[in-house]
Design an enzyme around this catalytic site. Structure first.
Site, mmCIF file in Angstrom:
data_model
loop_
_atom_site.group_PDB
_atom_site.id
_atom_site.type_symbol
_atom_site.label_atom_id
_atom_site.label_comp_id
_atom_site.label_asym_id
_atom_site.label_seq_id
_atom_site.Cartn_x
_atom_site.Cartn_y
_atom_site.Cartn_z
ATOM 1 N N SER A 83 0.830 -1.195 0.000
ATOM 2 C CA SER A 83 0.000 0.000 0.000
ATOM 3 C C SER A 83 0.875 1.259 0.000
ATOM 4 C CB SER A 83 -0.966 -0.046 1.188
ATOM 5 O OG SER A 83 -1.966 0.944 1.065
ATOM 6 N N ASP A 116 -9.599 -3.485 -5.853
ATOM 7 C CA ASP A 116 -8.787 -2.519 -5.120
ATOM 8 C C ASP A 116 -8.839 -1.171 -5.832
ATOM 9 O OD1 ASP A 116 -6.486 -1.061 -4.033
ATOM 10 O OD2 ASP A 116 -5.785 -2.975 -3.262
ATOM 11 N N HIS A 140 -8.717 -4.131 -1.259
ATOM 12 C CA HIS A 140 -7.479 -3.703 -0.608
ATOM 13 C C HIS A 140 -7.336 -4.386 0.757
ATOM 14 C CE1 HIS A 140 -4.086 -0.946 -0.518
ATOM 15 N NE2 HIS A 140 -4.340 -0.678 0.742
#
Length: 320
Positions: A164, A262, A292
């Site tokens: 991330s 995502d 995500h």
């Protein structure tokens, strides 16, 4: 669980983690409270351990008058020759997180691959906007290179790994090292990297991504914290948002993994495509039905497949 446009596309084995998934890091006005809550959660959880791995905390001297950088080091007990190394950068939207939250994974990574893992406790936004997080990670990379003999490392087998926001910093670190003629990297391992602030303001957003865990508003606030101004403006450095880089040649081989639901799907696909056009070897994975942070559902088959792919990519890159 409320109905959304993409709910029908979610892998059924992942549904159970949507509602209870920690809603961390945002809004920015609550960031200190969220950090405190995360610290309480961490303190209340048993610390993972692995008899195959030694764990240590180090303080890396800051460069050019900057503050020292804290990092956690994981190294296999049974060493054999100079070790490969992984510089790990945790996620958290650029505003929260700590290396301790990835400790279980880093312990098993060090044991299974016989490598040293250095996980950086970089400074967080909004108190420390760009370039502070990148500077801390670059300091750690230089330290690994300079202390390779002491740490018994192979300087030619160093990878950077991030998830991330950590993946965004990892991608930027590869660019920074290339631009500055810095320590060489063998590999960049990017899991759902947060690399393009323009996703916040795109005119034709993907209608089926970003509905779970990390949404557009959280993304906007995370980028604003890092940049110190609204995302999407002209002049944002490629060292803050790697997707802004115009030149991608001469970068280390890349692994990019992202869920099909995502928010970062399209920015990650585009970055992988551009890397291949620049002659950079890329291994790209898109996991169907996954949002995500889906790896938190450790019993789900798609999460297990992603974990295997992730580990094998690092194994091939570092061990040949």
């Amino acid at each position: 669980m409320h109905e959304t446009a993409s709910l029908r596309l979610v892998d059924p084995e992942l549904l159970s983690v949507i509602d209870p998934y920690p809603q961390v890091g945002l809004p920015i006005t609550d960031v200190r409270e969220v950090r405190n809550e995360l610290a309480r959660m961490l303190a209340a959880s048993p610390r993972p351990s692995d008899a195959r791995v030694e764990r240590a905390e180090v303080w890396i001297p800051g460069r050019k008058g900057a503050s020292d950088v804290r990092a956690l080091i994981y190294s296999p007990v049974n060493r054999s020759g100079p070790l490969p190394a992984v510089l790990h950068i945790h996620g958290g939207g650029y505003v929260v997180g700590a290396p301790e939250f990835a400790e279980a994974g880093n312990l098993s990574l060090a044991a299974d691959l016989g490598c040293l893992v250095c996980s950086v406790d970089y400074r967080l936004a909004p108190e420390h906007p760009h370039p502070a997080p990148l500077d801390d990670c670059y300091t750690a990379l230089i330290w690994l290179h300079d202390e390779a003999a002491v740490l018994a490392l192979d300087r030619t087998r160093v990878a950077v790994k991030g998830e991330s926001a950590g993946g965004g910093i990892a991608a930027a670190l590869a660019l920074a090292a290339r631009d500055a003629g810095g320590p060489p990297l063998r590999f960049q391992h990017l899991t759902a990297p947060m690399i393009d602030d323009r996703t916040c303001v795109e005119g034709d957003p993907h209608p089926l991504v970003g509905e779970f865990v990390w949404n557009r508003e959280r993304n906007r606030q995370g980028w604003e914290a890092l940049l110190g101004h609204p995302p999407g403006l002209d002049g944002v450095s490629h060292l803050a948002a790697a997707a802004r880089a115009r030149e991608l040649s001469s970068l280390p081989a890349a692994y990019i993994a992202v869920g099909a639901l995502d928010l970062f799907l399209e920015e990650n696909l585009d970055y992988g495509r551009r890397l291949t056009r620049a002659g950079v070897p890329v291994e790209m994975h898109v996991y169907p039905g996954a949002f995500h942070g889906f790896g938190a559902a450790v019993q789900a088959r798609v999460a297990q497949a992603a974990a295997r792919d992730s580990r094998e990519a690092l194994r091939r890159a570092l061990l040949g």
